[in-house]
Design a protein around this motif. Structure first.
Motif, PDB file in Angstrom:
ATOM      1  N   SER A 276      14.360  24.255 106.054  1.00  0.00           N
ATOM      2  CA  SER A 276      15.327  25.223 106.576  1.00  0.00           C
ATOM      3  C   SER A 276      15.507  25.057 108.080  1.00  0.00           C
ATOM      4  O   SER A 276      16.163  25.870 108.714  1.00  0.00           O
ATOM      5  CB  SER A 276      14.884  26.652 106.241  1.00  0.00           C
ATOM      6  OG  SER A 276      13.601  26.902 106.790  1.00  0.00           O
TER       7      SER A 276
ATOM      8  N   LEU B 225      18.503  20.426 107.381  1.00  0.00           N
ATOM      9  CA  LEU B 225      18.565  21.292 106.213  1.00  0.00           C
ATOM     10  C   LEU B 225      18.483  20.435 104.953  1.00  0.00           C
ATOM     11  O   LEU B 225      19.320  19.554 104.750  1.00  0.00           O
ATOM     12  CB  LEU B 225      19.861  22.097 106.207  1.00  0.00           C
ATOM     13  CG  LEU B 225      20.035  23.087 107.354  1.00  0.00           C
ATOM     14  CD1 LEU B 225      21.442  23.668 107.348  1.00  0.00           C
ATOM     15  CD2 LEU B 225      19.005  24.192 107.266  1.00  0.00           C
TER      16      LEU B 225
ATOM     17  N   ARG C 215      12.096  20.246 100.982  1.00  0.00           N
ATOM     18  CA  ARG C 215      12.992  21.349 101.331  1.00  0.00           C
ATOM     19  C   ARG C 215      12.723  21.707 102.782  1.00  0.00           C
ATOM     20  O   ARG C 215      11.573  21.794 103.204  1.00  0.00           O
ATOM     21  CB  ARG C 215      12.751  22.556 100.448  1.00  0.00           C
ATOM     22  CG  ARG C 215      13.095  22.274  99.004  1.00  0.00           C
ATOM     23  CD  ARG C 215      12.998  23.515  98.179  1.00  0.00           C
ATOM     24  NE  ARG C 215      12.854  23.143  96.781  1.00  0.00           N
ATOM     25  CZ  ARG C 215      12.670  24.006  95.826  1.00  0.00           C
ATOM     26  NH1 ARG C 215      12.608  25.288  96.088  1.00  0.00           N
ATOM     27  NH2 ARG C 215      12.546  23.602  94.586  1.00  0.00           N
TER      28      ARG C 215
END
Length: 178
Positions: A130, A135, A128
């Motif tokens: 950000s 992304l 994951r």
């Protein structure tokens, strides 16, 4: 129909410094010879270094999605999803995806505009991120039936990390969810 491309690096996947990971790549095209472009892009994915396998669903037709929503008057898309077994880091893989797009004439002039080829990194294992440049998982994947449907063809047990099972996400999109 699944496709198997086993070109490229055949290294030791047990190397703890560079473990193999399955990346999910969405492919789409709505300009030019879409089928030929998708086929060649799949071959390009199989030729990437540190990549041992590429499996893809048969392409499907979809309506163009623009900034203003679906546009039935725009040229339709041919879409598929490929599972790429690789030891490339996600940022390096993304660089290869952009290079493949450029090789096929992709020009980034307008957001969600027509294109000869679009390659999106949907997921990279359980990673994951950000970071605006990477992304993960792809922030709109759960909203796209043209991503979720082909993904299920190549992996019926697929899970979008942090979001849920792909079959349940697709069912929710089709109105079958609660």
């Amino acid at each position: 129909m699944n496709r198997r491309l086993a070109q490229g690096y055949q290294g030791d996947s047990r190397d703890p410094e560079h473990p193999e990971t399955t990346a999910v790549v969405a492919l789409g095209a709505n300009l030019g010879d879409r089928a030929a472009t998708i086929d060649e892009a799949l071959r390009d994915l199989g030729r990437m270094p540190l990549t041992t396998e590429v499996r893809a669903a048969a392409p499907i037709e979809s309506v163009a999605v623009t900034v203003d929503g679906p546009d039935a008057d725009a040229p339709g898309y041919l879409n598929t999803v490929a599972l790429v077994t690789t030891r490339l880091a996600p940022s390096v893989l993304l660089g290869y995806l952009h290079a493949i797009e450029a090789r096929h004439g992709r020009e980034r002039r307008e957001r969600w505009g027509d294109r000869t080829l679009d390659l999106d990194l949907i997921a990279y294992g359980e990673v994951r991120s950000s970071d605006p440049g990477l992304l993960l998982p792809h922030p709109r994947a759960a909203e796209r039936d043209f991503v979720l449907g082909p993904w299920l063809v190549v992996d019926p047990d697929a899970v979008l990390p942090g979001v849920g099972r792909v079959d349940a996400l697709l069912e929710n999109l089709s109105g079958g969810g609660s």
